[in-house]
Each structure stands twice: as C-alpha cells, then as structure tokens.
Design an enzyme around this catalytic site. Structure first.
Site, PDB file in Angstrom:
ATOM      1  N   CYS A   1     -43.166 -47.498 -76.112  1.00  0.00           N
ATOM      2  CA  CYS A   1     -43.863 -46.398 -75.441  1.00  0.00           C
ATOM      3  C   CYS A   1     -43.350 -46.306 -74.000  1.00  0.00           C
ATOM      4  O   CYS A   1     -43.329 -47.313 -73.293  1.00  0.00           O
ATOM      5  CB  CYS A   1     -45.363 -46.674 -75.443  1.00  0.00           C
TER       6      CYS A   1
ATOM      7  N   HIS B   1     -56.823 -43.139 -59.021  1.00  0.00           N
ATOM      8  CA  HIS B   1     -57.982 -42.278 -59.318  1.00  0.00           C
ATOM      9  C   HIS B   1     -58.530 -41.686 -58.024  1.00  0.00           C
ATOM     10  O   HIS B   1     -58.919 -40.518 -57.974  1.00  0.00           O
ATOM     11  CB  HIS B   1     -59.088 -43.073 -60.009  1.00  0.00           C
TER      12      HIS B   1
ATOM     13  N   LYS C   1     -45.199 -49.280 -60.585  1.00  0.00           N
ATOM     14  CA  LYS C   1     -46.471 -48.618 -60.809  1.00  0.00           C
ATOM     15  C   LYS C   1     -47.602 -49.644 -60.692  1.00  0.00           C
ATOM     16  O   LYS C   1     -47.450 -50.791 -61.064  1.00  0.00           O
ATOM     17  CB  LYS C   1     -46.491 -47.961 -62.200  1.00  0.00           C
TER      18      LYS C   1
ATOM     19  N   CYS D   1     -49.452 -45.536 -79.961  1.00  0.00           N
ATOM     20  CA  CYS D   1     -49.637 -46.396 -78.779  1.00  0.00           C
ATOM     21  C   CYS D   1     -51.118 -46.423 -78.448  1.00  0.00           C
ATOM     22  O   CYS D   1     -51.720 -45.387 -78.155  1.00  0.00           O
ATOM     23  CB  CYS D   1     -48.838 -45.864 -77.586  1.00  0.00           C
TER      24      CYS D   1
ATOM     25  N   LYS E   1     -53.192 -53.263 -63.584  1.00  0.00           N
ATOM     26  CA  LYS E   1     -54.100 -54.390 -63.509  1.00  0.00           C
ATOM     27  C   LYS E   1     -53.377 -55.682 -63.888  1.00  0.00           C
ATOM     28  O   LYS E   1     -53.564 -56.725 -63.262  1.00  0.00           O
ATOM     29  CB  LYS E   1     -55.247 -54.142 -64.491  1.00  0.00           C
TER      30      LYS E   1
ATOM     31  N   HIS F   1     -59.238 -47.190 -59.186  1.00  0.00           N
ATOM     32  CA  HIS F   1     -58.291 -47.717 -58.205  1.00  0.00           C
ATOM     33  C   HIS F   1     -57.710 -46.585 -57.367  1.00  0.00           C
ATOM     34  O   HIS F   1     -58.142 -45.422 -57.483  1.00  0.00           O
ATOM     35  CB  HIS F   1     -57.219 -48.585 -58.866  1.00  0.00           C
TER      36      HIS F   1
ATOM     37  N   CYS G   1     -51.930 -45.233 -74.739  1.00  0.00           N
ATOM     38  CA  CYS G   1     -51.970 -43.775 -74.520  1.00  0.00           C
ATOM     39  C   CYS G   1     -52.933 -43.090 -75.473  1.00  0.00           C
ATOM     40  O   CYS G   1     -53.273 -41.933 -75.283  1.00  0.00           O
ATOM     41  CB  CYS G   1     -50.604 -43.142 -74.734  1.00  0.00           C
TER      42      CYS G   1
ATOM     43  N   HIS H   1     -46.247 -47.427 -71.369  1.00  0.00           N
ATOM     44  CA  HIS H   1     -46.758 -48.806 -71.337  1.00  0.00           C
ATOM     45  C   HIS H   1     -45.699 -49.860 -71.615  1.00  0.00           C
ATOM     46  O   HIS H   1     -45.962 -51.050 -71.464  1.00  0.00           O
ATOM     47  CB  HIS H   1     -47.918 -48.950 -72.332  1.00  0.00           C
TER      48      HIS H   1
HETATM   49  O1  ME8 Z   1     -55.472 -40.475 -68.748  1.00  0.00           O
HETATM   50  N1  ME8 Z   1     -50.773 -42.818 -59.131  1.00  0.00           N
HETATM   51  O2  ME8 Z   1     -57.439 -41.354 -67.924  1.00  0.00           O
HETATM   52  P1  ME8 Z   1     -56.892 -42.456 -66.872  1.00  0.00           P
HETATM   53  C1  ME8 Z   1     -51.370 -41.628 -59.077  1.00  0.00           C
HETATM   54  N2  ME8 Z   1     -58.820 -40.212 -69.845  1.00  0.00           N
HETATM   55  N3  ME8 Z   1     -52.402 -41.278 -59.872  1.00  0.00           N
HETATM   56  C2  ME8 Z   1     -52.840 -42.164 -60.764  1.00  0.00           C
HETATM   57  C3  ME8 Z   1     -52.252 -43.438 -60.884  1.00  0.00           C
HETATM   58  C4  ME8 Z   1     -51.170 -43.762 -60.003  1.00  0.00           C
HETATM   59  N4  ME8 Z   1     -50.555 -44.945 -60.004  1.00  0.00           N
HETATM   60  N5  ME8 Z   1     -52.898 -44.104 -61.854  1.00  0.00           N
HETATM   61  C5  ME8 Z   1     -53.868 -43.261 -62.336  1.00  0.00           C
HETATM   62  C6  ME8 Z   1     -56.696 -40.570 -68.736  1.00  0.00           C
HETATM   63  N6  ME8 Z   1     -53.851 -42.093 -61.674  1.00  0.00           N
HETATM   64  C7  ME8 Z   1     -57.517 -39.679 -69.678  1.00  0.00           C
HETATM   65  C8  ME8 Z   1     -57.550 -38.285 -69.082  1.00  0.00           C
HETATM   66  S1  ME8 Z   1     -58.319 -35.736 -69.039  1.00  0.00           S
HETATM   67  C9  ME8 Z   1     -58.939 -34.635 -70.122  1.00  0.00           C
HETATM   68  C10 ME8 Z   1     -58.283 -37.262 -69.884  1.00  0.00           C
HETATM   69  C11 ME8 Z   1     -54.763 -40.961 -61.877  1.00  0.00           C
HETATM   70  O3  ME8 Z   1     -58.091 -43.240 -66.452  1.00  0.00           O
HETATM   71  C12 ME8 Z   1     -54.018 -39.682 -62.207  1.00  0.00           C
HETATM   72  O4  ME8 Z   1     -54.860 -38.590 -61.937  1.00  0.00           O
HETATM   73  O5  ME8 Z   1     -55.727 -43.171 -67.421  1.00  0.00           O
HETATM   74  C13 ME8 Z   1     -53.824 -39.823 -63.693  1.00  0.00           C
HETATM   75  O6  ME8 Z   1     -53.468 -38.612 -64.338  1.00  0.00           O
HETATM   76  C14 ME8 Z   1     -55.174 -40.333 -64.112  1.00  0.00           C
HETATM   77  O7  ME8 Z   1     -55.561 -41.214 -63.025  1.00  0.00           O
HETATM   78  C15 ME8 Z   1     -55.195 -41.072 -65.432  1.00  0.00           C
HETATM   79  O8  ME8 Z   1     -56.468 -41.583 -65.622  1.00  0.00           O
END
Ligand code: ME8
Length: 517
Positions: free
Chosen positions: A143, A21, A296, A126, A299, A18, A129, A146
C-alpha cells in the site's frame, strides 16, 4: 448574502488528534472567519469517523467496547478545538442517529436506481486505508500510504457502479477548473480518470465479519462500509434531504482534506452525489503533509507533534500563524520548533509586534494617547496608502484562491512598509521640530493601517486581532466588518479615540535546543 460551507475530514478515532488534524481544522476555521468578514453566511463542519475494523481493533486493544472507545476518543477531538480558538458550527459523529438515517436514505435511493449491485470480489485490502487497492496502485506489492502488504480478501458484497459516472466526472472537472485545487491535484485526478476504466466501489461488509457499521436498508446481513458511510456526513449535517440548511449551504460546499484522501473525495464522492441526484460540491481544497525531518508523522515512528503542547508553549495565535504561513498550500512542509520560533520572532515579535507597540507608545508620547487628526497628505503618505491597498487586495484574492501563505506574505508587505515609513518620516524629529500637523498625519496613517491589519488578521489569529483592536479603542464585531471595503476605505478610526499606552502581543522567545540524549 452569499453562503460558505466549509468542512474538514471527519477524523478516525483510532488515535489521538495530532498536528496534521490541527492544521486542517485551524485552516478550515480561518477560511470560515475570512468568509464571515467578506459578508458570507458561513457554516463550518468537523467531526469524527467512528465505524470500521480499525476502531474495533483499537477498542479491543484497550479492553473497551467500540462504543465506549469511540465516545472517549471523539471527545478528545471535540474538546481540543476550542483550545485552538476553532469555532466549528457542528460536530458530527458517524454513530449518531441523524447520520445513520441519512446514509440509509442515500443508499436506498441509489439502490432503487439500479446503481448498487451484488457481486463477488477478490482484491488487495489495506486495513490502514480501509479500502481495496488495484494491482496497479500498489507499489512493490505494498500500500503506498502505509507501506504494508495488503491482505487478499474475496467475498460477496455490494458494489456501487462508479464506472458509470467516469465520463460525466471528466466532463465536470473540465468544465470547472477550480473543482479540485491546487492544480497539481486536479491533474493527478484527471490522469487517473483517463488512465483506464474506473473500478466499481465495494461498499459493504458481511455482518459475519464486521458488525460495527451501518446496516444496509435493503439487506440486513450487511453493513455499509467506510467511504459510503463517511462521505455522506457532509450532507447529513445539513439535514439532507429536507433541511433549509441543505438548500442554503450545499451549493457553496468547500471540502478541505490532505492528499491522503484525494481519491475518495475527488472520485468516489462526486460520483456518489451524481448517482444520488445531488449537485456536486463547489471546491475540493487539497493540502500536503506536515513532515517531521522529511518523514511523515506517525505514531509508530514516535514523531507525533501534540498541537496543544505547541499552542501552550508558544501561544495559540503564533502557532496558528506559523502553520498557515509556513505551509504553501498543496505542498508538503516540515514542522520544527526551531522554524516556529524563527517565524514568531521575525514576523510577529519584530515586524508586527514592534510596529504596533512603537505606534502606541508614540501616540502616548506625542498626543497623550488620543488618535490625532490627519493633516494634508504628502508623497510618503500616498505611497504607503498605495502599498496598503495593494497588499490588502492581494491578501484577499490569495485567500479566495486558497493561497494562504502567499496571502499572509502580501499582508506583511504592508507591515514592513509601515516600519520603513516610520524610519523615513521620523516622527521623533517632527516632534522635536514641533511640526504637530505633519506628526498628526504620520501617526494617523500608522494607526489607521494598524486597524486594517488587525482586521485582516482575525481569520488567522482571532485573539491577537481582537486584542490589537481593543488596544486601538475598538470593540470588534465581525458581522459589522466589510473586508472588501477595507481595501479602499480610509478614516474609520475616529479622531480622539484613546489607545492603550503599550502592547506586548508577541514577546520574543529563545529557542532552546533539546540537549542531545
Ligand atoms: O482519513 N499532514 O481520517 P484520518 C497534514 N476518516 N494533514 C494531516 C496529516 C499530516 N501529516 N495527518 C493527518 C480519514 N492529516 C477519514 C476521513 S472524510 C469523509 C473521512 C489530516 O483521521 C488531513 O486532513 O486519517 C488528512 O486528510 C486527515 O487528517 C486524515 O484523517
């Protein structure tokens, strides 16, 4: 030649990509391109995080095996990036052999040193997380990420002696003020580290509970879990421990993450590296959240913004510009199509697009489309050149300090300055008065500045920048650019170059409010 290694988080494959990302990955791409123009040898890594309960649950829901499921969702991420003009050098998946091998090597090394032990632990877990929370970290027993009640789990597991490295980490952060930036996150981490003893990190799950993970090399009944697996991706991709890539790029490692995963990156990861006798990364760059109407994106709330839909509707380059200009790095920012359209029209269509198309049209009208010679420099020319130097130097400095929005704001001082320059020099009057020598100077100043602006915009809007340069009769080769030199250099646009007769880089768009339901 310096090196620059930039990473994004590896994204969980429990949902489609989304806006959040897309933002992190676009920003990483811009940082890579910026450093490329600064003459650095760059390497840009992104990928997907594919182990853990969440994935198993999501696969089961869709009636797939975990492996079928992760292949499908990982491909959605991988295939989206080129559509957003993102050029990553590698795409890592935690289910790949190279990664499993690297994680097992690091685990063995830390275990042999005596920094991993077997013990019993009960804690608030959690699932969202994928980590335990201490009592203190919970908000109203929930948490904080969440807002759900964690489950109490007690079992025997392996632990990493994270607490052993607490004092070292405090010292490292003190000695390296840029290690975590912006400052507010550095302060947050420091106050956490000073608030009491750091807990040890639970790094395993019994296979009886979860098999979808990487087996511990020293105990076949356990898999390693989440952070000890995921974080290591950053060195797997550089072929740690033996690769030349590791030697070359690791010292310049810049991680880019949002604040949700600050603690794993600012506390777990550096202490893991220390235990494995690997130098710490250079910088952790932390951004805020994109919010939708102050909430925030999630989904379950049904307010997820699809990046590709926005890019297709408004253009990839306008979308990239908006994200980088609108969000002050480190703070939260609200996303709305209305704001996007506002910036597109004001900054891109009016300020930049008009300036560029007017300049090209005048070059055609007054000089048959050929870049004229610059005559003597007057006060107005000297002034605008000074504005240009200051604006480009500030752009570059801000980008180096991870202040992207401010960097673009600085560049727009030149864009707006040039629009004013046209108003005050009045090329149409000079033409009427047949003052062709003065007119030549004015047009040259405009065209050469357009070239400089286009080069500076490449990290943010690659396609638009290349198009602008092509319309100025220039074939763009990033490896030939010396961005730092661009601040002071003058006269690279060659006399007699044929420029395009018109340009329509950023057409104005009308914002249509969705009719109330
Ligand atoms: O945490 N605003 O993966 P994840 C800005 N797999 N950036 C956002 C966002 C938002 N509302 N939502 C998501 C993980 N992001 C682990 C990481 S790393 C070794 C392991 C972005 O799929 C932002 O970069 O939950 C956030 O840190 C990341 O997606 C979290 O991705």
């Amino acid at each position: 030649m310096d090196s620059f290694f930039i990473t994004t988080p590896i994204y969980y494959v429990n949902a489609k990509p989304h806006l959040g990302h897309a933002y992190t990955t676009i920003l990483a791409d811009s940082m890579k391109r910026f450093h490329k123009l600064m003459g650095d040898d760059t390497y840009f890594l992104t990928g997907t995080d594919e182990h853990g309960d969440k994935i198993v649950q999501a696969a089961e829901k869709g009636g797939q095996t975990p492996s079928e499921y992760v292949d499908e969702i990982s491909a959605l991420f991988r295939n989206l990036w080129p559509d957003l003009q993102i050029e990553n050098d590698d795409f890592i998946r935690t289910t790949e052999k190279r990664h499993i091998k690297c994680v097992q090597e690091v685990l063995q090394k830390v275990y042999d040193k005596g920094d991993i032990y077997f013990g019993e632990y009960g804690g608030h877990y959690c699932f969202g997380c994928e980590r335990f929370y201490t009592e203190k970290e919970l908000v109203d027993g929930k948490c904080p990420q969440h807002e759900t009640k964690p489950e109490y789990i007690a079992e025997k597991n392996y632990f990493f002696k994270m607490s052993k490295y607490q004092d070292w980490l405090i010292g490292h952060i003190n000695a390296n003020p840029d290690f975590i930036r912006p400052e507010r996150y550095r302060n947050e981490v420091m106050s956490l580290l000073k608030s009491g003893a750091l807990e040890d990190l639970c790094i395993s799950r019994p296979k009886s509970r979860l098999e979808w993970g990487i087996e511990l090399p020293f105990d076949k009944d356990f898999v390693t879990y989440v952070w000890f697996d995921a974080l290591i991706n950053y060195i797997t991709a550089l072929d740690y421990p033996k690769g030349d890539k590791f030697k070359k790029f690791w010292p310049s490692a810049n991680h880019l993450v949002a604040k949700d995963i600050l603690k794993p990156h600012a506390v777990f990861w550096p202490t893991m590296l220390k235990a494995a006798e690997i130098e710490p990364y250079q910088n952790l760059n932390v951004h805020g959240y994109w919010l939708i109407k102050d909430t925030k994106m999630s989904k379950s709330l049904g307010n997820v913004v699809e990046p590709l839909e926005m890019a297709q509707k408004y253009g990839v380059n306008a979308f990239r510009y908006f994200l980088m200009r609108e969000m002050v790095f480190g703070n939260d920012s609200s996303f709305s199509e209305e704001a996007l359209v506002g910036r597109l029209n004001a900054d891109l269509a009016n300020d930049l697009g008009n300036l560029f198309s007017r300049t090209l049209a005048m070059t055609h009208k007054y000089f048959g489309g050929l870049v004229p010679a610059e005559g003597e420099e007057g006060e107005e020319d000297c002034n605008i050149k000074n504005i240009g130097r200051a604006s480009m130097a500030a752009f570059q400095q801000n980008f180096l300090e991870a202040k992207f929005s401010r960097g673009l704001e600085s560049l727009w001082e030149l864009v707006r300055g040039l629009n004013k320059y046209i108003d005050t020099t009045q090329p149409w009057t000079l033409y009427k008065e047949e003052n062709l020598s003065r007119l030549g100077t004015v047009m040259y100043v405009l065209l050469e500045n357009m070239r400089k602006i286009a080069v500076h915009l490449w990290p943010v809007m690659p396609e638009a920048s290349e198009k602008m340069l092509a319309e100025l009769g220039i074939t763009f080769r990033p490896e030939k650019v010396n961005l730092q030199g661009e601040v002071d250099v003058w006269g690279l646009l060659e006399l007699g170059t044929e420029v395009a007769s018109k340009s329509n880089l950023f057409p104005r768009v009308e914002f249509e409010k969705t009719p109330p339901v």
